[in-house]
Scaffold this motif. Structure first.
Motif, PDB file in Angstrom:
ATOM      1  N   ALA A 159       0.758  -1.293   0.052  1.00  0.00           N
ATOM      2  CA  ALA A 159       0.101   0.115   0.006  1.00  0.00           C
ATOM      3  C   ALA A 159       0.905   1.465   0.036  1.00  0.00           C
ATOM      4  O   ALA A 159       0.615   2.377  -0.498  1.00  0.00           O
ATOM      5  CB  ALA A 159      -0.783  -0.097   1.215  1.00  0.00           C
ATOM      6  N   ASN A 160       2.087   1.084   0.415  1.00  0.00           N
ATOM      7  CA  ASN A 160       2.971   2.008   0.598  1.00  0.00           C
ATOM      8  C   ASN A 160       4.058   1.996  -0.611  1.00  0.00           C
ATOM      9  O   ASN A 160       4.764   1.177  -0.587  1.00  0.00           O
ATOM     10  CB  ASN A 160       3.833   2.410   2.083  1.00  0.00           C
ATOM     11  N   ASP A 183       0.159  -2.147  -6.722  1.00  0.00           N
ATOM     12  CA  ASP A 183      -0.455  -1.421  -5.368  1.00  0.00           C
ATOM     13  C   ASP A 183      -1.562  -2.151  -4.791  1.00  0.00           C
ATOM     14  O   ASP A 183      -2.498  -2.865  -5.504  1.00  0.00           O
ATOM     15  CB  ASP A 183      -1.273  -0.221  -6.070  1.00  0.00           C
ATOM     16  N   LEU A 184      -1.407  -2.606  -3.536  1.00  0.00           N
ATOM     17  CA  LEU A 184      -2.121  -3.455  -2.679  1.00  0.00           C
ATOM     18  C   LEU A 184      -3.691  -2.839  -2.500  1.00  0.00           C
ATOM     19  O   LEU A 184      -4.696  -3.582  -2.483  1.00  0.00           O
ATOM     20  CB  LEU A 184      -1.567  -3.557  -1.037  1.00  0.00           C
ATOM     21  N   GLN A 185      -3.618  -1.414  -2.686  1.00  0.00           N
ATOM     22  CA  GLN A 185      -5.034  -0.788  -2.480  1.00  0.00           C
ATOM     23  C   GLN A 185      -5.885  -1.051  -3.508  1.00  0.00           C
ATOM     24  O   GLN A 185      -7.131  -0.942  -3.416  1.00  0.00           O
ATOM     25  CB  GLN A 185      -4.778   0.560  -2.121  1.00  0.00           C
ATOM     26  N   THR A 186      -5.431  -1.349  -4.707  1.00  0.00           N
ATOM     27  CA  THR A 186      -6.248  -1.700  -5.952  1.00  0.00           C
ATOM     28  C   THR A 186      -6.769  -3.038  -6.375  1.00  0.00           C
ATOM     29  O   THR A 186      -7.533  -3.021  -7.006  1.00  0.00           O
ATOM     30  CB  THR A 186      -5.500  -1.198  -7.114  1.00  0.00           C
ATOM     31  N   GLY A 187      -6.345  -3.918  -5.111  1.00  0.00           N
ATOM     32  CA  GLY A 187      -6.905  -5.170  -5.082  1.00  0.00           C
ATOM     33  C   GLY A 187      -6.107  -6.018  -6.174  1.00  0.00           C
ATOM     34  O   GLY A 187      -4.873  -5.552  -6.261  1.00  0.00           O
ATOM     35  N   ALA A 204       1.933  -6.119   4.568  1.00  0.00           N
ATOM     36  CA  ALA A 204       0.618  -5.912   5.237  1.00  0.00           C
ATOM     37  C   ALA A 204       0.717  -5.073   6.562  1.00  0.00           C
ATOM     38  O   ALA A 204       0.225  -5.190   7.363  1.00  0.00           O
ATOM     39  CB  ALA A 204      -0.051  -6.962   5.655  1.00  0.00           C
ATOM     40  N   PHE A 206      -0.036  -2.324   8.026  1.00  0.00           N
ATOM     41  CA  PHE A 206      -0.744  -1.345   7.758  1.00  0.00           C
ATOM     42  C   PHE A 206      -1.708  -1.364   8.911  1.00  0.00           C
ATOM     43  O   PHE A 206      -1.778  -2.284   9.729  1.00  0.00           O
ATOM     44  CB  PHE A 206      -1.584  -1.249   6.569  1.00  0.00           C
ATOM     45  N   GLN A 209      -8.035  -1.278  10.444  1.00  0.00           N
ATOM     46  CA  GLN A 209      -9.149  -1.236   9.596  1.00  0.00           C
ATOM     47  C   GLN A 209      -8.903  -2.023   8.064  1.00  0.00           C
ATOM     48  O   GLN A 209     -10.060  -2.054   7.306  1.00  0.00           O
ATOM     49  CB  GLN A 209      -9.760   0.072   9.279  1.00  0.00           C
ATOM     50  N   ARG A 210      -7.819  -2.322   7.936  1.00  0.00           N
ATOM     51  CA  ARG A 210      -7.452  -3.039   6.410  1.00  0.00           C
ATOM     52  C   ARG A 210      -7.424  -4.436   6.557  1.00  0.00           C
ATOM     53  O   ARG A 210      -6.942  -5.163   5.295  1.00  0.00           O
ATOM     54  CB  ARG A 210      -6.129  -1.998   5.638  1.00  0.00           C
ATOM     55  N   THR A 213      -9.420  -6.597   4.051  1.00  0.00           N
ATOM     56  CA  THR A 213      -9.016  -6.351   2.784  1.00  0.00           C
ATOM     57  C   THR A 213      -7.789  -7.363   2.580  1.00  0.00           C
ATOM     58  O   THR A 213      -7.776  -8.069   1.196  1.00  0.00           O
ATOM     59  CB  THR A 213      -8.495  -4.974   2.294  1.00  0.00           C
TER      60      THR A 213
END
Length: 463
Positions: A159-160, A183-187, A204, A206, A209-210, A213
């Motif tokens: 994510a970073n 990018d981990l945030q895009t799935g 991971a 992070f 709350q993630r 995901t």
């Protein structure tokens, strides 16, 4: 029991506490307090997993691990080191000595058991494909494996972006594999660096709350056809033991806690990619080499030629581990009347449907084959008489209670099966032991037929 485990620890209290935990989880556990006795137990009992305390330097446990890994059977033996400092340097030393993983002091019971389950699952899959590869070799399909020596593909999910780039640089410096960042945030995208990856390294570290995901990401990797066999290494914040246990049970292959030193990260990554590529090689050898020669074209199951050869491998494995295996022979009752009344197309549909139900209701490691016109064989490694009986009755009821829909027929066909079972008792029957057991199961099937059909009969040893 779900696996045989050996505990090596000089401290009697530690051995007892660990044995109680593992016995409660239904493992068959042996213990000893030194490496010399451990070597004898391993030779006699062939455990699936060894838990060795690496803190006793007087017993040279690191050298012992290295000898185990490089010795006979070392490629399928799971080794977990315990008792080491919670530092990347100490973990690297254990992994470099041949340990599959390291459990630091104060590890939770949930993480301990999850790690054992994860490593034993990986071991069992490897053993299954090695047995199948041995069968293909015995049948003459001894292909050159050198073509599989190629670089692997690693995808770093982070994510970073800055932290992800550092991971990529570290892996590129220490490995010959291709390394890419996503990018981990895009799935999990359908294309790009995630496609056909051999290993996902997931950063991971992070916030809370993630986590959902992350769990979904592991499940998605496992579910997708182009990534289902990919290895998964997750890097978590230190202390996230509960999350680690859940990830391992969801299908992660390895979990490391930050901070992870470069040497430790490279060693873990190298081992995961090597294992994955080796499994790819074995799968390809079995699939491409055997399909035309040993697959029944109507049902897609193995044929009698393959079954007889593979039974020898199962028997050898049972003899080496001291475990039982079961042979089940199933026959469709009154199958001739199906062909005579409804035609051979309907009979073929019945055979294909039964084959599909057999595949869906037995384990991946079980051998399922069509060995005659309407006769099927199921060979079940590491299976007792009781468990074989339960499986046979479950299958018999499923067939009897679920009519088969055949195209062109207004009414579904009601069929039943008779089943004969024989279980290896490690009796001295010579080199024809698997064939002898097959004959006993076939005789039990005949008794089921003679007693009225639609039933299960078990051969009872006179020993």
């Amino acid at each position: 029991m779900s696996g045989k485990i050996l505990i090596i620890d000089r401290a009697a209290t530690s051995r007892i506490v660990m044995k109680v935990k593992l016995n409660a989880a239904q493992y068959d556990v042996d213990t000893c307090d030194n490496c010399a006795d451990a070597a004898k137990i391993i030779q006699q009992r062939a455990p699936d997993l060894v838990l060795v305390n690496l803190s006793d330097v007087s017993d040279s446990p690191h050298a012992f691990c290295r000898n185990l890994r490089n010795g006979p059977g070392g490629d399928t033996l799971v080794i977990i080191g315990t008792g080491v400092d919670d530092s990347s340097r100490a973990r690297f030393a254990a992994l470099d000595a041949g340990a599959d993983d390291v459990l630091v002091p104060h590890v939770s019971d949930s993480l301990l058991l999850a790690r054992i389950r994860s490593l034993l699952r990986r071991r069992n899959v490897g053993v299954e494909w090695q047995i199948r590869d041995g069968t293909s070799r015995a049948l003459g399909f001894d292909e050159d494996r050198s073509g599989f020596a190629m670089p692997g593909q690693i995808t770093v999910l982070a994510a970073n972006g800055g932290a992800g780039a550092l991971l990529v640089q570290t892996l590129q410096r220490g490995l010959d594999h291709r390394v890419q960042l996503s990018d981990l945030q895009t799935g999990l995208p359908q294309d790009g660096p995630c496609r056909n990856a051999d290993l996902f390294v997931i950063d991971a570290t992070f916030s809370e709350q993630r986590k959902k995901t992350l769990f979904q990401m592991i499940a998605d990797i496992h579910a997708r056809g182009d990534t289902q066999h990919a290895a998964k290494l997750v890097i978590l914040p230190k202390g996230e033991q509960r999350t680690a246990a859940m990830l391992l049970d969801l299908g992660a292959d390895d979990v490391a806690f930050a901070p992870v030193g470069d040497d430790e990260l490279i060693l873990r990554t190298k081992a995961l990619v090597a294992h994955k590529l080796d499994q790819d090689c074995l799968r390809e050898r079995v699939r491409s080499g055997l399909r035309a020669a040993v697959i029944d074209p109507l049902t897609g199951l193995f044929n009698r030629r393959y079954a007889e050869t593979h039974l020898d491998r199962i028997a050898e494995q049972a003899q080496a581990t001291g475990r039982q295996y079961a042979i089940m022979v199933l026959d469709i009752d009154h199958f001739k009347s199906v062909n005579d009344t409804y035609g051979h197309a309907a009979g073929d549909a019945v055979l294909r449907t039964l084959a599909s139900r057999l595949r869906s209701n037995f384990r991946g490691i079980d051998l399922i084959a069509r060995v005659g016109g309407e006769e099927f064989l199921v060979a079940m490694p590491n299976t007792s008489r009781e468990h074989a009986h339960i499986a046979a009755e479950r299958m018999r009821r499923l067939v009897n209670e679920t009519p088969i829909h055949v195209a062109g027929l207004a009414t579904p066909l009601q069929i039943s099966v008779s089943v004969g079972i024989a279980v290896d008792e490690h009796e001295d029957t010579g080199s024809d032991a698997p064939q002898h057991l097959f004959a006993l199961a076939d005789a039990a099937l005949y008794r089921a037929k003679s007693a009225g059909r639609n039933m299960v009969s078990i051969h009872m040893s006179a020993a």
